[in-house]
Design a protein around this motif. Structure first.
Motif, mmCIF file in Angstrom:
data_model
loop_
_atom_site.group_PDB
_atom_site.id
_atom_site.type_symbol
_atom_site.label_atom_id
_atom_site.label_comp_id
_atom_site.label_asym_id
_atom_site.label_seq_id
_atom_site.Cartn_x
_atom_site.Cartn_y
_atom_site.Cartn_z
ATOM 1 N N UNK A 1 13.343 2.975 -3.023
ATOM 2 C CA UNK A 1 12.743 3.707 -1.921
ATOM 3 C C UNK A 1 11.286 4.039 -2.227
ATOM 4 N N UNK A 2 10.398 3.028 -2.194
ATOM 5 C CA UNK A 2 10.669 1.627 -1.875
ATOM 6 C C UNK A 2 10.897 0.813 -3.142
ATOM 7 N N UNK A 3 11.444 -0.409 -3.037
ATOM 8 C CA UNK A 3 11.488 -1.310 -4.188
ATOM 9 C C UNK A 3 10.075 -1.818 -4.484
ATOM 10 N N UNK A 4 9.812 -2.129 -5.749
ATOM 11 C CA UNK A 4 8.476 -2.621 -6.128
ATOM 12 C C UNK A 4 8.299 -4.059 -5.634
ATOM 13 N N UNK B 1 7.024 2.596 3.813
ATOM 14 C CA UNK B 1 6.838 2.412 2.371
ATOM 15 C C UNK B 1 7.116 0.967 1.961
ATOM 16 N N UNK B 2 8.197 0.395 2.455
ATOM 17 C CA UNK B 2 8.557 -0.972 2.060
ATOM 18 C C UNK B 2 7.499 -1.972 2.525
ATOM 19 N N UNK B 3 6.855 -1.652 3.671
ATOM 20 C CA UNK B 3 5.862 -2.587 4.215
ATOM 21 C C UNK B 3 4.677 -2.752 3.259
ATOM 22 N N UNK B 4 4.280 -1.635 2.605
ATOM 23 C CA UNK B 4 3.175 -1.730 1.646
ATOM 24 C C UNK B 4 3.554 -2.661 0.495
ATOM 25 N N UNK B 5 4.779 -2.544 0.035
ATOM 26 C CA UNK B 5 5.214 -3.351 -1.116
ATOM 27 C C UNK B 5 5.345 -4.825 -0.725
ATOM 28 N N UNK C 1 15.819 -5.004 2.510
ATOM 29 C CA UNK C 1 14.789 -4.528 1.582
ATOM 30 C C UNK C 1 14.688 -3.000 1.653
ATOM 31 N N UNK C 2 15.059 -2.358 0.562
ATOM 32 C CA UNK C 2 14.942 -0.905 0.478
ATOM 33 C C UNK C 2 16.249 -0.200 0.791
ATOM 34 N N UNK C 3 16.324 1.034 0.343
ATOM 35 C CA UNK C 3 17.553 1.816 0.506
ATOM 36 C C UNK C 3 17.915 2.021 1.974
ATOM 37 N N UNK C 4 16.918 2.240 2.823
ATOM 38 C CA UNK C 4 17.233 2.434 4.246
ATOM 39 C C UNK C 4 17.924 1.196 4.819
ATOM 40 N N UNK C 5 17.438 0.018 4.447
ATOM 41 C CA UNK C 5 18.050 -1.218 4.959
ATOM 42 C C UNK C 5 19.419 -1.463 4.323
ATOM 43 N N UNK C 6 19.600 -1.014 3.078
ATOM 44 C CA UNK C 6 20.887 -1.224 2.393
ATOM 45 C C UNK C 6 21.986 -0.320 2.949
ATOM 46 N N UNK D 1 8.612 -16.895 5.249
ATOM 47 C CA UNK D 1 9.257 -15.585 5.254
ATOM 48 C C UNK D 1 8.797 -14.797 6.476
ATOM 49 N N UNK D 2 9.760 -14.289 7.207
ATOM 50 C CA UNK D 2 9.480 -13.415 8.360
ATOM 51 C C UNK D 2 9.962 -12.022 7.979
ATOM 52 N N UNK D 3 9.163 -11.018 8.324
ATOM 53 C CA UNK D 3 9.567 -9.640 8.065
ATOM 54 C C UNK D 3 9.766 -8.926 9.397
#
Ligand code: SF4
Length: 259
Positions: free
Chosen positions: A235-238, A140-144, A202-207, A130-132
């Motif tokens: 925002x963010x997803x768990x 926020x998403x990065x922490x999750x 991943x996350x609302x911003x990306x959606x 997996x690449x991010x």
């Protein structure tokens, strides 16, 4: 820390059993927004409650929420508790952008895995790299995402490994609304990944862009640049929501969870 240690000693393990067992939902966890019973209720003024334009009022007072735009601020639930509520669950990922809009216009069968994704899933097997890429996230998403590799979520037990090299990656996780500066790096990262591959917003911003809608500075979501295979709102997803998205993208979970 002590509570975590004691729970581990009591249970004999600290790692979640998800997806074999359902993951409990913590107090106050918002999960996602749902629209409550609509019959005989007025819809005037509801659209104005939402700072991201996620609420739409249609004909005959019918209201819908676009979870892909929802930042879970809670304004609608606080102002109109008879119309909106939080649905405290982790499994919110879907395979199409349209499936993020609830309630659906008509009761639809959950879509089977598309042929392409099914072939990808078979080929990806159980050792998935997996690449991010951060395309303008607020962090926020990065922490999750990082939490997935800690001892509690331990996603390596399911065969997912992080890689910094796009040429070795099978799945690309994209966060952020895709800023102008990140558009080209995103496309180049995707192009050098070998086939089969899958892309997850991943996350609302990306959606959808979230609070940064489409304009000169951002693309307003990943799908303005590349077509995601899976969308996971929030925002963010768990971490469990992101794990659910990874399992959907690799065909390890065959079905989405009904809205
Ligand atoms: S919780 Fe979501 S749908 Fe409701 S007002 Fe906030 S952003 Fe809009």
């Amino acid at each position: 820390m002590l509570a975590w240690l004691l729970r581990g000693l009591h249970q004999g393990r600290v790692t979640t059993a998800y997806p074999r067992l359902a993951e409990p939902v913590g107090d106050g966890y918002r999960g996602t927004v749902e629209v409550l019973e609509q019959r005989g209720k007025a819809s005037s003024g509801l659209e104005a409650l939402c700072p991201t334009g996620a609420i739409a009022a249609g004909s005959a007072g019918r209201v819908s929420v676009d979870r892909g735009r929802c930042i879970l601020c809670g304004a609608c639930v606080a102002a109109a508790p008879g119309r909106f509520a939080f649905a405290a669950r982790h499994e919110t990922a879907v395979r199409t952008r349209g499936a993020l809009i609830v309630p659906a216009e008509a009761e639809a069968e959950l879509e089977p895995l598309s042929q392409t994704l099914a072939e990808q899933a078979r080929a990806l097997g159980r050792s998935i790299h997996v690449r991010h890429i951060d395309c303008g996230s607020d962090g926020a998403e990065e922490w999750e995402i990082q939490a997935l590799w800690n001892p509690y979520y331990d996603i390596q037990r399911l065969g997912f490994f992080l890689t910094a090299a796009p040429r070795h990656a099978d799945i690309l996780l994209v966060t952020g609304p895709v800023t102008r500066a990140m558009r080209e790096p995103l496309v180049r990262t995707w192009e050098v990944m070998p086939v089969p591959k899958a892309l997850i917003a991943v996350g609302t911003d990306a959606c959808s862009g979230g609070l940064s809608p489409r304009g000169t500075l951002t693309a307003g979501g990943v799908d303005a640049v590349l077509p995601p295979d899976v969308y996971v709102p929030g925002s963010p997803p768990s971490p469990i929501a992101i794990m659910h998205a990874l399992l959907l993208a690799t065909g390890r979970l065959r079905t989405e969870v009904a809205a």
